[in-house]
Design an enzyme around this catalytic site. Structure first.
Site, PDB file in Angstrom:
ATOM      1  N   LYS A 153     -10.050  49.684  -8.087  1.00 40.69           N
ATOM      2  CA  LYS A 153     -11.052  49.798  -9.151  1.00 40.69           C
ATOM      3  C   LYS A 153     -12.454  49.474  -8.647  1.00 40.69           C
ATOM      4  O   LYS A 153     -13.437  50.041  -9.119  1.00 40.69           O
ATOM      5  CB  LYS A 153     -10.706  48.908 -10.343  1.00 40.69           C
ATOM      6  CG  LYS A 153     -10.586  47.429 -10.070  1.00 40.69           C
ATOM      7  CD  LYS A 153      -9.142  47.033  -9.946  1.00 40.69           C
ATOM      8  CE  LYS A 153      -8.935  45.552  -9.777  1.00 40.69           C
ATOM      9  NZ  LYS A 153      -7.515  45.229  -9.538  1.00 40.69           N
ATOM     10  N   VAL A 180      -6.492  51.357 -13.267  1.00 41.07           N
ATOM     11  CA  VAL A 180      -6.677  50.678 -14.548  1.00 41.07           C
ATOM     12  C   VAL A 180      -5.338  50.537 -15.253  1.00 41.07           C
ATOM     13  O   VAL A 180      -4.644  51.522 -15.463  1.00 41.07           O
ATOM     14  CB  VAL A 180      -7.650  51.449 -15.460  1.00 41.07           C
ATOM     15  CG1 VAL A 180      -7.824  50.725 -16.793  1.00 41.07           C
ATOM     16  CG2 VAL A 180      -8.993  51.638 -14.783  1.00 41.07           C
ATOM     17  N   GLY A 182      -2.447  48.864 -14.457  1.00 42.29           N
ATOM     18  CA  GLY A 182      -1.137  48.684 -13.827  1.00 42.29           C
ATOM     19  C   GLY A 182      -0.195  49.780 -14.284  1.00 42.29           C
ATOM     20  O   GLY A 182      -0.475  50.961 -14.141  1.00 42.29           O
ATOM     21  N   LYS A 252     -12.889  48.047 -14.305  1.00 42.48           N
ATOM     22  CA  LYS A 252     -11.956  48.961 -14.971  1.00 42.48           C
ATOM     23  C   LYS A 252     -12.607  49.638 -16.171  1.00 42.48           C
ATOM     24  O   LYS A 252     -12.391  50.831 -16.422  1.00 42.48           O
ATOM     25  CB  LYS A 252     -10.709  48.187 -15.410  1.00 42.48           C
ATOM     26  CG  LYS A 252      -9.881  47.645 -14.261  1.00 42.48           C
ATOM     27  CD  LYS A 252      -8.768  46.748 -14.761  1.00 42.48           C
ATOM     28  CE  LYS A 252      -7.956  46.168 -13.611  1.00 42.48           C
ATOM     29  NZ  LYS A 252      -6.933  45.199 -14.084  1.00 42.48           N
TER      30      LYS A 252
END
Length: 458
Positions: A153, A180, A182, A252
């Site tokens: 990110k 962003v 997971g 993110k």
């Protein structure tokens, strides 16, 4: 009543996720589960019905190693379901002699960046993190017309727009869906479901580490013990300042604003308020207000195609969707769309990288044209705020009124005083906090999103 659509995802253990899809009789081209294949011969001999993808991986730590294990465990399932066989061509590491306990040929390791970049691969996966050599790897791979997949990110927030523009020139491809959320499919959901529609707001808990720490402190743990536990579980790095001060979530959110509104991530105006110091006091006071503290990131559409972005502690109702997001979960969007899933640790990120890897179609990174462009602005809205201070309630009330922040509720919680303000602009709240800090009152602040205290008392 306006209909709403809610999408929820629940990810299994990443080492069994793909084999679990194929335990029944084969349907729609899915193979039966014949057990894992060795990663040293990652692909079966190619057939006319399958496609072989050559992969070069940069980084073999928690995330990169997790991806390799996933490919090892799931090669039969991936081949059957997607018609893809993956061949590993090169792995960039710092130490080629380190025993990583991975089922691959150690001869694939290299510590030389130029050797890695010259490898013959269809896809380059960047799992190193940071700005360099990640940016060099990304730009060189895309310049060669290759696909670059990353969960970085920091890289995308700083260079994503330029890398995407480079890809349109060279015929390369850039996929950052794993950067962003997971295992929560945040970016792919925005790409696939917003279409020509413009979201009115995108809100989410974008950092699973801070949410895990908050959850433990809510149960009575100290901040230090909560951080220690998070590190033991692999949910936090030794230096987790980016998680607690909001820089991780801000990066993110910049990527989300780019995907949703076409704003260059490097140009996003963003207000960021850290969780620390003051996290433990905020948790205590949120309980007194029948709420919970959550670290919420938001980008909102305002009139005249303006976009505001914030990352800040927010006190929400205990039984709200955000209040019910516990542990390392990430939860994104308000109604009508919700995506959720584990967002901290190497396994969810490796799973997200694998999801990007098996989708071969070009990624839709196209952005708005100049006649429909959005503008990033400082948040002009007024919000209710909870303000804490290690000072008498009378002192806090007097200070708040002096700076134009009208209190609508006050209380004493342990050694801290708290007030809830009427809706106020940040330009009034910020100097109040600076004044309290100068008086050594250790202030803390959170946006307040429970039903107004004035309404509760009526």
């Amino acid at each position: 009543m306006t209909p709403s659509l809610q999408i929820e995802t629940e990810v299994q253990d990443v080492f069994t996720q793909f084999p679990a899809l194929v335990k029944t009789q084969p349907t729609n081209g899915r193979a039966t589960n014949q057990g894992p294949a060795s990663l040293s011969v990652l692909a079966h001999p190619p057939s006319t019905s399958r496609k072989t993808i050559r992969v070069a991986l940069a980084g073999c730590g928690v995330v990169g190693g997790g991806l390799l294990r996933l490919l090892h465990e799931s090669s039969s399932a991936i081949s059957g379901r997607y018609g893809l066989d993956f061949t590993l061509t090169r792995v960039l590491v710092r130490d080629i002699h380190k025993d990583r306990n991975l089922p691959i040929d150690c001869g694939l390791y290299t510590s030389d960046l130029e050797t890695f970049l010259a490898t013959d691969a269809d896809v380059f996966v960047e799992a190193i993190g940071g700005r360099e050599p990640a940016h060099t790897i990304a730009s060189r791979a895309i310049s060669r017309g290759k696909k670059l997949i990353t969960a970085n990110k920091e890289l995308i927030a700083a260079e994503g727009n330029r890398l995407a523009s480079l890809a349109t020139v060279t015929g390369g491809d850039l996929d950052f869906g794993a950067a962003v959320g997971g295992s929560a499919p945040v970016i792919s959901t925005l790409r696939d479901l917003t279409g020509g529609l413009i979201p009115r707001s995108v809100r989410g808990i974008l950092n699973g580490t801070s949410n895990y720490v908050l959850s433990l402190v809510e149960r009575g743990a100290s901040l230090d013990s909560a951080l220690s536990r998070a590190r033991d579980l692999g949910l936090a790095e030794s230096d987790c300042s980016r998680d607690l001060d909001g820089r991780d979530a801000a990066a993110k959110l910049a990527i989300i604003a780019w995907t949703a509104f076409g704003l260059d991530p490097a140009d996003l105006c963003l207000r960021r308020t850290a969780l620390v110091p003051g996290l433990e006091a905020l948790v205590r006071c949120s309980k007194a207000l029948n709420g919970r503290v959550r670290f919420i990131a938001e980008c909102a559409l305002l009139p005249d195609r303006r976009i505001s972005a914030t990352v800040e502690p927010t006190i929400v109702a205990e039984h709200s969707s955000f209040g019910g997001t516990i542990g390392e979960e990430n939860l994104g969007w308000s109604s009508p769309l919700t995506v959720s899933g584990p967002g901290a640790g190497g396994q969810p990120t490796a799973s997200a990288l694998l999801s990007d890897l098996v989708h071969l179609s070009p990624v839709p990174n196209g952005r708005a044209t100049s006649d429909s462009a959005f503008t990033s602005v400082d948040d002009p809205r007024a919000h209710e705020w909870v303000i804490l201070a290690d000072a008498p309630v009378s002192t806090l009330l007097r200070s708040a009124r002096a700076f134009g922040c009208a209190p609508i509720h006050d209380a004493r919680v342990g050694r801290d005083s708290l007030i809830v303000t009427a809706p106020a602009h940040w330009s009034l709240v910020s100097p109040l906090l600076q004044s309290l800090e100068a008086a050594n009152a250790n202030p803390a602040v959170a946006r307040y999103e429970i039903q107004s205290c004035s309404e509760n008392s009526s």
